[in-house]
Enzyme design. Structure first.
Site, PDB file in Angstrom:
ATOM      1  N   GLU A   1      21.658 -68.415  -2.357  1.00 18.53           N
ATOM      2  CA  GLU A   1      20.759 -67.308  -2.013  1.00 18.53           C
ATOM      3  C   GLU A   1      21.548 -66.100  -1.496  1.00 18.53           C
ATOM      4  O   GLU A   1      22.394 -66.216  -0.592  1.00 18.53           O
ATOM      5  CB  GLU A   1      19.749 -67.783  -0.942  1.00 18.53           C
ATOM      6  CG  GLU A   1      18.768 -66.687  -0.544  1.00 18.53           C
ATOM      7  CD  GLU A   1      17.540 -67.199   0.193  1.00 18.53           C
ATOM      8  OE1 GLU A   1      17.360 -68.428   0.322  1.00 18.53           O
ATOM      9  OE2 GLU A   1      16.748 -66.347   0.648  1.00 18.53           O
TER      10      GLU A   1
ATOM     11  N   ASP B   1       9.979 -73.739   2.145  1.00 16.97           N
ATOM     12  CA  ASP B   1       9.524 -73.517   3.522  1.00 16.97           C
ATOM     13  C   ASP B   1       9.211 -72.038   3.744  1.00 16.97           C
ATOM     14  O   ASP B   1       8.753 -71.650   4.819  1.00 16.97           O
ATOM     15  CB  ASP B   1      10.512 -74.067   4.556  1.00 16.97           C
ATOM     16  CG  ASP B   1      11.887 -73.443   4.448  1.00 16.97           C
ATOM     17  OD1 ASP B   1      12.106 -72.631   3.540  1.00 16.97           O
ATOM     18  OD2 ASP B   1      12.748 -73.772   5.293  1.00 16.97           O
TER      19      ASP B   1
END
Ligand code: KIV
Length: 272
Positions: free
Chosen positions: A190, A52
């Site tokens: 992340e 995204d």
């Protein structure tokens, strides 16, 4: 040649899991269109993610929040047509899985049915576990995503390093185990400390793919435009630029503009 042999096998969630068992590091990159996805596939990348992050790098938004399910499916279709070997994973965009488990399953199935992607990725741990379990029960392969989860930027207040403190680190480890127990085939971590990335990778049986999570994870993922140097202003510590295509694109375009202006393009051999 290793690139050639890497490109001969069609990757599945099971071959990706086996790479961890075999001690083979997993390579993953984002892609959002047919042309670049084809190059990635031919170069032997294991997983292509329709991230995204397309909201940022394709659409020019400042966050990932505005991109819609239909836009993600549109991009994923092109990538799917290109990928003959890589596993194709499509991000579930903001708002497509948080409202109810039923809606999450419906939207995950829509992604797989309409785009042909092999799996979906979604952000979060315990709080979205019921949705993840329903998807997996329905036959949708799921990749988790913990640590910095950009769809929650408005809660975090920025894109800084996550899980620096003990409490957040322990929650992340707990969440990672929950995702594995729920049946996720892989998890992305992340922007967290390298030691934590290594610990989670050692504790889980499923592959852990890091972005800014250090060298101890089972694989790495980067945003394609960042690692190719197309996103010139973006240079976080974890990013290695494997090319400087931004500079090359601008030079080529400037050369084209000059050749059009001075009449040297097209030449005798470039016309009918
Ligand atoms: O959207 C994306 O590009 C991602 C990667 C950063 C893992 O989720």
């Amino acid at each position: 040649m290793s690139v050639h042999s890497a490109a001969t096998a069609r990757q599945t969630t099971q071959t990706i899991i086996k790479k961890k068992l075999d001690g083979e590091k997993i390579s993953m990159l984002t892609s959002y269109d047919f042309t670049l996805a084809k190059l990635l596939d031919e170069a032997g990348v294991d997983i292509i993610l329709i991230g995204d992050s397309a909201s940022n790098v394709v659409c020019g938004n400042s966050t990932t929040l505005p991109i819609t399910l239909d836009e993600m499916i549109f991009l994923a279709k092109g990538v799917r047509r290109a990928a003959e070997h890589a596993l194709v994973v499509c991000d579930m965009p903001f708002g497509s899985y948080q409202i109810s488990e039923q809606e999450a399953v419906r939207n995950a199935m829509k992604i797989l049915q309409l785009s042909g992607a092999d799996a979906v990725k979604l952000e979060g741990g315990e709080e979205i576990l019921p949705a993840i379990k329903h998807m997996i029960q329905a036959g949708v392969p799921v990749m988790g995503h913990l640590g910095l989860t950009p769809q929650s930027v408005n809660q975090f207040g920025g894109y800084g390093l996550r899980a620096k403190g003990d409490a957040e680190a322990e929650k992340l480890v707990h969440d990672a185990h929950l995702l594995e127990e729920a049946g996720c085939f892989s998890v992305v971590l992340e922007k967290i400390p390298a030691a934590l990335g290594k610990r989670v990778s050692e504790e889980l049986h499923i592959p852990v793919i890091g972005i800014g999570a250090g060298n101890g994870t089972d694989g790495q993922v980067l945003v394609l435009h960042d690692m190719l140097g197309l996103n010139e202003g973006f240079k976080p510590k974890f990013l290695r630029r494997f090319a400087e295509l931004g500079v090359q694109v601008k030079a080529a375009v400037a050369e084209y503009v000059a050749a059009v202006k001075d009449g040297s393009f097209p030449s005798e051999t470039e016309q009918y």
